[in-house]
Scaffold this active site. Sequence first.
Site: not given
Ligand code: R5P
Length: 293
Positions: A189, A223
């Site tokens: 990602k 997301g």
């Molecule tokens: C980021 O590194 C966290 O581990 C989560 O993957 C992130 O905060 C998820 O955010 P969202 O639901 O807005 O994609």
Amino acid sequence: MKVIPGPASQKLGRQVAELLEAEAVHLAFKRFPDGESYIRLKADIKGEEVALIQTTSPPQDTHLMQLLIMIDAAKDLGARKIVAVVPYLAYARQDKRFLDGEAVSIETIIKLLQALRIDGFLTVNTHEEDVLEKFEVSAENLSAIPILAQHLMKKDLKEPFALAPDQGASGLAKEAAKVLGGDYGWLRKERDRLTGEISMEKKGLEVEGRDVVIFDDIISTGGTMATASQILKKQGARRVFAACVHPLLVEGAKDRILRAGAEQIIGTDCVPSPVSVVSVAPLVVEALAQRGS
Ligand code: R5P
């Protein structure tokens, strides 16, 4: 020991008190019309050891302020020892200066907690555990992944695969796989630091016909989980579950994830929400008991 369930963690705090067979301190709390918080502790805590339970989920700044006010009041009212239990630690994702000039917000929060002279700190699956080294007092990061995975075992999973949406969360998937059986892996990602947009790709994961559980620490906008769910469904996963410790679920996250093909979202009561079906109360109780508080 007495337990103070803060305004943001009333239910969890009461469960912890019940399991500990400790008194749950009642609070009077309200928000003034201008938004300021009012708190009154309705029990004598002089000379007592107290565990103060307050998550800092949205609205983070209000919940943080309430936490700080409560700690200071407890100290001022003569508590002998204070352990702050903050199941979801807000601002933990801003643990670095990713772009020039950025505030490292989590350090500010830790400095404030330190300044109020807490005696111990407990949180659950904070974003990067290393950040707790900034505490001068004992600070512990509990993991709710095994109890989330145990809950998922009830779903009669076919050839379970535990997946992390990025490499940073791969440890969560590994931990879950120990309970679920089967393998684990992660997606690649990348997030644009300015727009927040994410891109993801799958490399060498065999998920066709299998039940996949995606494990992450936080679901915010959804997301990440939605993109991962879509990829997995396209790759022929039989069922996809989205599991997280902290279901913040902002901006229509729940619908976004379900529309992307996930069958269910499962979270813990670190953040109270409609999907918070797994309670971390036993974990918190065990940690408090081990501290001998
Ligand atoms: C980021 O590194 C966290 O581990 C989560 O993957 C992130 O905060 C998820 O955010 P969202 O639901 O807005 O994609």
